[in-house]
Scaffold this motif. Structure first.
Motif, PDB file in Angstrom:
ATOM      1  N   THR A 108      -6.412   5.426  -4.013  1.00  0.00           N
ATOM      2  CA  THR A 108      -6.657   4.277  -4.888  1.00  0.00           C
ATOM      3  C   THR A 108      -7.328   4.710  -6.182  1.00  0.00           C
ATOM      4  O   THR A 108      -6.978   4.235  -7.272  1.00  0.00           O
ATOM      5  CB  THR A 108      -7.537   3.242  -4.167  1.00  0.00           C
ATOM      6  OG1 THR A 108      -6.909   2.861  -2.945  1.00  0.00           O
ATOM      7  CG2 THR A 108      -7.728   2.002  -5.030  1.00  0.00           C
ATOM      8  N   LEU A 129      -7.442  -2.024  -1.224  1.00  0.00           N
ATOM      9  CA  LEU A 129      -8.311  -0.989  -0.658  1.00  0.00           C
ATOM     10  C   LEU A 129      -9.378  -1.620   0.225  1.00  0.00           C
ATOM     11  O   LEU A 129      -9.687  -1.116   1.306  1.00  0.00           O
ATOM     12  CB  LEU A 129      -8.965  -0.182  -1.782  1.00  0.00           C
ATOM     13  CG  LEU A 129     -10.001   0.857  -1.322  1.00  0.00           C
ATOM     14  CD1 LEU A 129      -9.337   1.920  -0.460  1.00  0.00           C
ATOM     15  CD2 LEU A 129     -10.697   1.492  -2.526  1.00  0.00           C
ATOM     16  N   GLN A 130      -9.929  -2.732  -0.233  1.00  0.00           N
ATOM     17  CA  GLN A 130     -10.934  -3.436   0.564  1.00  0.00           C
ATOM     18  C   GLN A 130     -10.360  -3.854   1.917  1.00  0.00           C
ATOM     19  O   GLN A 130     -11.009  -3.702   2.955  1.00  0.00           O
ATOM     20  CB  GLN A 130     -11.420  -4.670  -0.204  1.00  0.00           C
ATOM     21  CG  GLN A 130     -12.512  -5.456   0.516  1.00  0.00           C
ATOM     22  CD  GLN A 130     -12.899  -6.710  -0.244  1.00  0.00           C
ATOM     23  OE1 GLN A 130     -12.213  -7.123  -1.174  1.00  0.00           O
ATOM     24  NE2 GLN A 130     -13.997  -7.317   0.143  1.00  0.00           N
ATOM     25  N   ARG A 180      -7.766  -2.464   3.432  1.00  0.00           N
ATOM     26  CA  ARG A 180      -7.479  -1.240   4.187  1.00  0.00           C
ATOM     27  C   ARG A 180      -8.747  -0.678   4.829  1.00  0.00           C
ATOM     28  O   ARG A 180      -8.750  -0.302   6.008  1.00  0.00           O
ATOM     29  CB  ARG A 180      -6.877  -0.208   3.233  1.00  0.00           C
ATOM     30  CG  ARG A 180      -6.528   1.125   3.860  1.00  0.00           C
ATOM     31  CD  ARG A 180      -5.316   1.029   4.730  1.00  0.00           C
ATOM     32  NE  ARG A 180      -4.790   2.347   5.051  1.00  0.00           N
ATOM     33  CZ  ARG A 180      -3.813   2.556   5.912  1.00  0.00           C
ATOM     34  NH1 ARG A 180      -3.247   1.544   6.531  1.00  0.00           N
ATOM     35  NH2 ARG A 180      -3.387   3.777   6.159  1.00  0.00           N
ATOM     36  N   ARG A 184      -9.409   7.018   5.910  1.00  0.00           N
ATOM     37  CA  ARG A 184     -10.325   6.278   5.034  1.00  0.00           C
ATOM     38  C   ARG A 184     -10.571   7.045   3.740  1.00  0.00           C
ATOM     39  O   ARG A 184     -10.526   6.488   2.638  1.00  0.00           O
ATOM     40  CB  ARG A 184     -11.651   6.032   5.763  1.00  0.00           C
ATOM     41  CG  ARG A 184     -12.572   5.048   5.067  1.00  0.00           C
ATOM     42  CD  ARG A 184     -13.891   4.898   5.820  1.00  0.00           C
ATOM     43  NE  ARG A 184     -14.610   3.726   5.387  1.00  0.00           N
ATOM     44  CZ  ARG A 184     -15.319   3.644   4.269  1.00  0.00           C
ATOM     45  NH1 ARG A 184     -15.393   4.705   3.471  1.00  0.00           N
ATOM     46  NH2 ARG A 184     -15.944   2.531   3.937  1.00  0.00           N
ATOM     47  N   TRP A 221       0.827  -1.201   0.000  1.00  0.00           N
ATOM     48  CA  TRP A 221       0.000   0.000   0.000  1.00  0.00           C
ATOM     49  C   TRP A 221       0.867   1.260   0.000  1.00  0.00           C
ATOM     50  O   TRP A 221       0.587   2.233  -0.693  1.00  0.00           O
ATOM     51  CB  TRP A 221      -0.894  -0.013   1.237  1.00  0.00           C
ATOM     52  CG  TRP A 221      -1.840   1.146   1.302  1.00  0.00           C
ATOM     53  CD1 TRP A 221      -1.646   2.325   1.944  1.00  0.00           C
ATOM     54  CD2 TRP A 221      -3.104   1.236   0.671  1.00  0.00           C
ATOM     55  NE1 TRP A 221      -2.722   3.148   1.764  1.00  0.00           N
ATOM     56  CE2 TRP A 221      -3.639   2.504   0.979  1.00  0.00           C
ATOM     57  CE3 TRP A 221      -3.850   0.378  -0.123  1.00  0.00           C
ATOM     58  CZ2 TRP A 221      -4.878   2.922   0.526  1.00  0.00           C
ATOM     59  CZ3 TRP A 221      -5.083   0.787  -0.574  1.00  0.00           C
ATOM     60  CH2 TRP A 221      -5.585   2.047  -0.254  1.00  0.00           C
ATOM     61  N   ALA A 251      -7.445   6.974   1.652  1.00  0.00           N
ATOM     62  CA  ALA A 251      -7.219   5.679   1.008  1.00  0.00           C
ATOM     63  C   ALA A 251      -8.067   5.539  -0.253  1.00  0.00           C
ATOM     64  O   ALA A 251      -7.593   5.065  -1.295  1.00  0.00           O
ATOM     65  CB  ALA A 251      -7.538   4.551   1.988  1.00  0.00           C
ATOM     66  N   ILE A 252      -9.324   5.958  -0.159  1.00  0.00           N
ATOM     67  CA  ILE A 252     -10.213   5.872  -1.325  1.00  0.00           C
ATOM     68  C   ILE A 252      -9.720   6.788  -2.440  1.00  0.00           C
ATOM     69  O   ILE A 252      -9.666   6.395  -3.614  1.00  0.00           O
ATOM     70  CB  ILE A 252     -11.654   6.236  -0.915  1.00  0.00           C
ATOM     71  CG1 ILE A 252     -12.214   5.179   0.047  1.00  0.00           C
ATOM     72  CG2 ILE A 252     -12.551   6.350  -2.148  1.00  0.00           C
ATOM     73  CD1 ILE A 252     -13.565   5.534   0.636  1.00  0.00           C
TER      74      ILE A 252
END
Length: 203
Positions: free
Chosen positions: A184, A40-41, A43, A177, A18, A180-181
């Motif tokens: 990605t 991502l899932q 994380r 969060r 990551w 991260a989204i």
């Protein structure tokens, strides 16, 4: 259904994979768009668990603080009622000879407030098998009540301080969060764009 391929990665491997594209600025050969979505899932599952835990703790602490507020108000009402009986805070007051009202409820005699709310460590009392106060001595000084109020206020400040830290951690997890989204999404878009560029160059 959860992707079974996630079980092939350790937490350290997922974290390393990551962080690497974030630091390098470009995806490695092993990081396809599909793999990025899988990570991502993983994380988000960890962050969602942390968010849920912090949220639950904040709610429980808020309830505890609210209960302490009501208890402190009740103790303050008892203190004031005792002051009406005896001017000096060190004088004994017979809690079995008067009533008072706290938070809209009348307690008659006054010592019933201490029993109902299980206020311990004030004077000698009798306890049931579960450690709950069932009876208390009639006589008490206002100084004892004042000391208990200060103890309860300290407990409340400690709870509120801890809750503030929990809120900071919650906000940080929510921010991670969202990051991260977004990260990605950007990486997958860059990967797809690179593929399109390669296709155009081969024509």
């Amino acid at each position: 259904m959860e992707d079974e391929r996630l079980t092939a990665f350790t937490a350290e491997e997922v974290d390393a994979a990551w962080i690497r594209p974030l630091v390098a600025g470009v995806p490695t050969e092993s990081l396809s768009p599909e793999m990025m979505l899988i990570m991502l899932q993983q994380r988000l599952r960890g962050l969602d668990s942390q968010i849920a835990m912090e949220t639950k703790g904040i709610q429980e602490a808020a309830k505890a603080s609210e209960a302490l507020s009501e208890l402190i108000q009740g103790m303050a009402a008892l203190r004031d009622a005792m002051a009406a009986k005896k001017k000096k805070s060190g004088d004994d007051v017979n809690l079995n000879t008067f009533a008072f009202t706290a938070n809209g409820v009348e307690y008659n005699p006054a010592k019933s407030f201490l029993i109902e709310h299980n206020i311990q460590d004030l004077v000698e009392g009798t306890y049931d098998a579960d450690g709950n106060l069932v009876s208390v001595e009639d006589h008490m000084t206002r100084d004892v009540i004042i000391g208990k109020i200060e103890t309860l206020q300290l407990q409340q400040r400690t709870i509120n301080s801890g809750n503030e830290m929990s809120m900071v951690r919650l906000q940080a997890a929510i921010g991670q969060r969202q990051q991260a989204i977004q990260l990605t999404t950007n990486l997958v878009q860059n990967m797809n764009q690179s593929c399109l560029d390669i296709i155009r160059n081969t024509k």
